[in-house]
Design a protein around this motif. Sequence first.
Motif, PDB file in Angstrom:
ATOM      1  N   ILE A  23      14.138  12.478 -13.532  1.00  0.00           N
ATOM      2  CA  ILE A  23      13.604  11.917 -14.780  1.00  0.00           C
ATOM      3  C   ILE A  23      13.673  12.962 -15.885  1.00  0.00           C
ATOM      4  O   ILE A  23      14.042  12.653 -17.033  1.00  0.00           O
ATOM      5  N   ASP A  24      13.341  14.217 -15.548  1.00  0.00           N
ATOM      6  CA  ASP A  24      13.448  15.300 -16.536  1.00  0.00           C
ATOM      7  C   ASP A  24      14.873  15.416 -17.058  1.00  0.00           C
ATOM      8  O   ASP A  24      15.102  15.537 -18.267  1.00  0.00           O
ATOM      9  N   ALA A  25      15.835  15.400 -16.138  1.00  0.00           N
ATOM     10  CA  ALA A  25      17.230  15.558 -16.540  1.00  0.00           C
ATOM     11  C   ALA A  25      17.688  14.390 -17.400  1.00  0.00           C
ATOM     12  O   ALA A  25      18.389  14.574 -18.408  1.00  0.00           O
ATOM     13  N   PHE A  26      17.296  13.176 -17.025  1.00  0.00           N
ATOM     14  CA  PHE A  26      17.728  11.990 -17.763  1.00  0.00           C
ATOM     15  C   PHE A  26      17.134  11.942 -19.169  1.00  0.00           C
ATOM     16  O   PHE A  26      17.806  11.569 -20.132  1.00  0.00           O
ATOM     17  N   LEU A  27      15.848  12.335 -19.278  1.00  0.00           N
ATOM     18  CA  LEU A  27      15.156  12.227 -20.565  1.00  0.00           C
ATOM     19  C   LEU A  27      15.139  13.543 -21.340  1.00  0.00           C
ATOM     20  O   LEU A  27      14.456  13.636 -22.362  1.00  0.00           O
ATOM     21  N   SER A  71       3.265  17.419 -16.001  1.00  0.00           N
ATOM     22  CA  SER A  71       4.228  18.095 -16.876  1.00  0.00           C
ATOM     23  C   SER A  71       3.862  17.951 -18.340  1.00  0.00           C
ATOM     24  O   SER A  71       4.260  18.774 -19.172  1.00  0.00           O
ATOM     25  N   GLY A  72       3.128  16.889 -18.679  1.00  0.00           N
ATOM     26  CA  GLY A  72       2.739  16.660 -20.071  1.00  0.00           C
ATOM     27  C   GLY A  72       3.862  16.154 -20.957  1.00  0.00           C
ATOM     28  O   GLY A  72       3.663  15.970 -22.159  1.00  0.00           O
ATOM     29  N   LYS A  73       5.037  15.908 -20.379  1.00  0.00           N
ATOM     30  CA  LYS A  73       6.195  15.518 -21.189  1.00  0.00           C
ATOM     31  C   LYS A  73       6.225  14.030 -21.514  1.00  0.00           C
ATOM     32  O   LYS A  73       6.900  13.620 -22.458  1.00  0.00           O
ATOM     33  N   TYR A  74       5.536  13.223 -20.688  1.00  0.00           N
ATOM     34  CA  TYR A  74       5.701  11.776 -20.782  1.00  0.00           C
ATOM     35  C   TYR A  74       4.350  11.074 -20.861  1.00  0.00           C
ATOM     36  O   TYR A  74       3.320  11.610 -20.449  1.00  0.00           O
ATOM     37  N   ARG A  75       4.396   9.874 -21.394  1.00  0.00           N
ATOM     38  CA  ARG A  75       3.274   8.959 -21.262  1.00  0.00           C
ATOM     39  C   ARG A  75       3.646   7.999 -20.138  1.00  0.00           C
ATOM     40  O   ARG A  75       4.654   7.301 -20.215  1.00  0.00           O
ATOM     41  N   VAL A  76       2.858   7.986 -19.085  1.00  0.00           N
ATOM     42  CA  VAL A  76       3.193   7.230 -17.881  1.00  0.00           C
ATOM     43  C   VAL A  76       2.361   5.954 -17.827  1.00  0.00           C
ATOM     44  O   VAL A  76       1.141   5.976 -17.991  1.00  0.00           O
ATOM     45  N   VAL A  77       3.028   4.848 -17.581  1.00  0.00           N
ATOM     46  CA  VAL A  77       2.392   3.539 -17.479  1.00  0.00           C
ATOM     47  C   VAL A  77       2.653   2.991 -16.078  1.00  0.00           C
ATOM     48  O   VAL A  77       3.785   3.019 -15.600  1.00  0.00           O
ATOM     49  N   MET A  78       1.600   2.499 -15.425  1.00  0.00           N
ATOM     50  CA  MET A  78       1.737   1.838 -14.128  1.00  0.00           C
ATOM     51  C   MET A  78       1.653   0.330 -14.334  1.00  0.00           C
ATOM     52  O   MET A  78       0.734  -0.155 -15.008  1.00  0.00           O
ATOM     53  N   THR A  79       2.584  -0.421 -13.756  1.00  0.00           N
ATOM     54  CA  THR A  79       2.460  -1.881 -13.841  1.00  0.00           C
ATOM     55  C   THR A  79       1.255  -2.360 -13.046  1.00  0.00           C
ATOM     56  O   THR A  79       0.647  -3.373 -13.382  1.00  0.00           O
ATOM     57  N   ARG A  80       0.921  -1.656 -11.976  1.00  0.00           N
ATOM     58  CA  ARG A  80      -0.328  -1.910 -11.267  1.00  0.00           C
ATOM     59  C   ARG A  80      -0.846  -0.598 -10.693  1.00  0.00           C
ATOM     60  O   ARG A  80      -0.070   0.218 -10.210  1.00  0.00           O
ATOM     61  N   ASN A 131       0.819  -1.210   0.000  1.00  0.00           N
ATOM     62  CA  ASN A 131       0.000   0.000   0.000  1.00  0.00           C
ATOM     63  C   ASN A 131       0.851   1.256   0.000  1.00  0.00           C
ATOM     64  O   ASN A 131       0.522   2.251  -0.663  1.00  0.00           O
ATOM     65  N   LEU A 132       1.958   1.231   0.743  1.00  0.00           N
ATOM     66  CA  LEU A 132       2.851   2.385   0.796  1.00  0.00           C
ATOM     67  C   LEU A 132       3.421   2.708  -0.581  1.00  0.00           C
ATOM     68  O   LEU A 132       3.425   3.866  -1.012  1.00  0.00           O
ATOM     69  N   VAL A 133       3.911   1.683  -1.275  1.00  0.00           N
ATOM     70  CA  VAL A 133       4.563   1.932  -2.564  1.00  0.00           C
ATOM     71  C   VAL A 133       3.546   2.250  -3.656  1.00  0.00           C
ATOM     72  O   VAL A 133       3.852   2.980  -4.603  1.00  0.00           O
ATOM     73  N   LEU A 134       2.328   1.713  -3.544  1.00  0.00           N
ATOM     74  CA  LEU A 134       1.295   2.071  -4.518  1.00  0.00           C
ATOM     75  C   LEU A 134       0.927   3.540  -4.374  1.00  0.00           C
ATOM     76  O   LEU A 134       0.801   4.259  -5.378  1.00  0.00           O
ATOM     77  N   ALA A 135       0.768   4.009  -3.135  1.00  0.00           N
ATOM     78  CA  ALA A 135       0.447   5.419  -2.914  1.00  0.00           C
ATOM     79  C   ALA A 135       1.542   6.321  -3.471  1.00  0.00           C
ATOM     80  O   ALA A 135       1.266   7.353  -4.100  1.00  0.00           O
ATOM     81  N   PHE A 136       2.808   5.915  -3.262  1.00  0.00           N
ATOM     82  CA  PHE A 136       3.895   6.740  -3.798  1.00  0.00           C
ATOM     83  C   PHE A 136       3.931   6.682  -5.322  1.00  0.00           C
ATOM     84  O   PHE A 136       4.135   7.703  -5.989  1.00  0.00           O
ATOM     85  N   GLY A 137       3.760   5.496  -5.888  1.00  0.00           N
ATOM     86  CA  GLY A 137       3.771   5.371  -7.339  1.00  0.00           C
ATOM     87  C   GLY A 137       2.704   6.231  -7.991  1.00  0.00           C
ATOM     88  O   GLY A 137       2.928   6.855  -9.039  1.00  0.00           O
ATOM     89  N   GLN A 138       1.539   6.297  -7.391  1.00  0.00           N
ATOM     90  CA  GLN A 138       0.464   7.132  -7.928  1.00  0.00           C
ATOM     91  C   GLN A 138       0.809   8.613  -7.815  1.00  0.00           C
ATOM     92  O   GLN A 138       0.506   9.401  -8.716  1.00  0.00           O
ATOM     93  N   ALA A 139       1.464   8.995  -6.712  1.00  0.00           N
ATOM     94  CA  ALA A 139       1.879  10.389  -6.560  1.00  0.00           C
ATOM     95  C   ALA A 139       2.914  10.769  -7.617  1.00  0.00           C
ATOM     96  O   ALA A 139       2.859  11.865  -8.204  1.00  0.00           O
ATOM     97  N   LEU A 140       3.872   9.868  -7.872  1.00  0.00           N
ATOM     98  CA  LEU A 140       4.885  10.131  -8.902  1.00  0.00           C
ATOM     99  C   LEU A 140       4.241  10.181 -10.278  1.00  0.00           C
ATOM    100  O   LEU A 140       4.572  11.049 -11.102  1.00  0.00           O
ATOM    101  N   ARG A 141       3.317   9.278 -10.549  1.00  0.00           N
ATOM    102  CA  ARG A 141       2.601   9.313 -11.835  1.00  0.00           C
ATOM    103  C   ARG A 141       1.904  10.650 -12.031  1.00  0.00           C
ATOM    104  O   ARG A 141       2.008  11.278 -13.102  1.00  0.00           O
ATOM    105  N   ASP A 142       1.163  11.089 -11.009  1.00  0.00           N
ATOM    106  CA  ASP A 142       0.429  12.347 -11.129  1.00  0.00           C
ATOM    107  C   ASP A 142       1.375  13.519 -11.374  1.00  0.00           C
ATOM    108  O   ASP A 142       1.079  14.415 -12.175  1.00  0.00           O
ATOM    109  N   ARG A 143       2.523  13.504 -10.689  1.00  0.00           N
ATOM    110  CA  ARG A 143       3.502  14.581 -10.869  1.00  0.00           C
ATOM    111  C   ARG A 143       4.048  14.588 -12.287  1.00  0.00           C
ATOM    112  O   ARG A 143       4.191  15.661 -12.915  1.00  0.00           O
ATOM    113  N   LEU A 144       4.365  13.430 -12.830  1.00  0.00           N
ATOM    114  CA  LEU A 144       4.894  13.363 -14.196  1.00  0.00           C
ATOM    115  C   LEU A 144       3.842  13.731 -15.229  1.00  0.00           C
ATOM    116  O   LEU A 144       4.139  14.421 -16.220  1.00  0.00           O
TER     117      LEU A 144
END
Length: 419
Positions: free
Chosen positions: A393-397, A217-226, A201-214
């Motif tokens: 992620i911005d810097a890398f991509l 920006s509109g720069k990426y297409r974000v895919v969640m494995t779950r 549950n902890l990592v799902l909540a964080f993954g969703q927060a990171l997805r929303d943040r990315l």
Amino acid sequence: MVGPGFPIATDARLAGDNRQTRFVLDLDKTVPFRAFLLSDPYRVVVDLPQVSFHLPTGAGTAGRGLVKAFRYGLVMPGGSRIVFDLTGPARIANSTVLDAANGQPPRLVIELEEADEATFARAVGADSRMQAKPADSGPAGVPAIAAQGGLPPALRPPSTTVAVAAPPAGGPADSRPVVVIDPGHGGIDYGTQGGEVPEKNLVLAFGQALRDRLERSGKYRVVMTRDDDTFIPLGDRVKIAQKQSAALFVSIHADALPRGEGNAQGATIYTLSDKASDVEAEKLAEAENRADQIGGVNLTEEPADVADILFDLARRETRTFSNRFARLLMNDMKTAVHMHKRPLKSAGFRVLKAPDVPSVLVELGYVSNKGDMGNLVSDTWRSRTADAMARAIDAFLAKRVATVGGDKPEKPAAPRAKP
């Protein structure tokens, strides 16, 4: 929450001894099921339609007779699973669902008997010739899991299905880089537990927060494995990244130290290596790589191309990209969060083994540490850390984003066939 029409399991118990053991699951309605054996280690797996488990706290943690312990949860939308860890070889002597009678609810009953190795091996061989998949699905949706009740909304599994983003149908191709976010564990695999909130549950909540943040920006297409409380086998997580031609794969986890082994703290970033950077990294990789066994996946059905994939893992180009991103990520994260004393490590994580996708595994902190656990349940900490990861992620991509529609973007070449 309880989905409409989902069967509800209200109690589970074990009875018997080391020669004969019975498992009983109380339900509010009868369900179809399939029970089978798996080896290495000895296990019994029961597949069901999606069930809402409302079992007493701690159900399954204590064994009896032939059963060391059992665990339960969602393995996919529409399918639930119970996995029994056995003390040794056994056979399924009887398995049935009883109708309600004499004031008792419908019951799933599994009876186990002690067996020798040869009998167990024959039973496993017979099961492996059948397709190992959950029983016929019930209505779509996600059930409430045991002990979920009092969690903050951000840490409750949402009632959605696994999200795999796709370009709009009929429109122009979406040329934005794909970032795959992989919240670890899920469903029947709880991950580490350092209190009331399991790692999944902890990592799902964080993954969703990171997805929303990315996505903002509109720069990426974000895919969640779950994107819900679903179990996803490790190999499938890798395949999602490859199928999406991902520019980056970020797996999110939270570590823990057993009692008596110290009080480590801080975030750690892992890349793939054939040889672990230290003993702790090796132990962690071994634990994470057992996820498929925890979920009851039949590992004898490994794809035939595994040997070629393993060969291609040695490709230097992809590992170079992964290491480059790990360093960028460390530099951005350390400005926002406490990092482990050795923040960059490597080990043989299966989930990082896509041969053509730069991949890292981030342990956000230690659920066994009071300070880290406090951070992991904090909305403020989660937002600050997601911002730091997004900057990396911005810097890398950046080069890939800048060259969309122009020169070929920077990306590891597809692996060559094994000679």
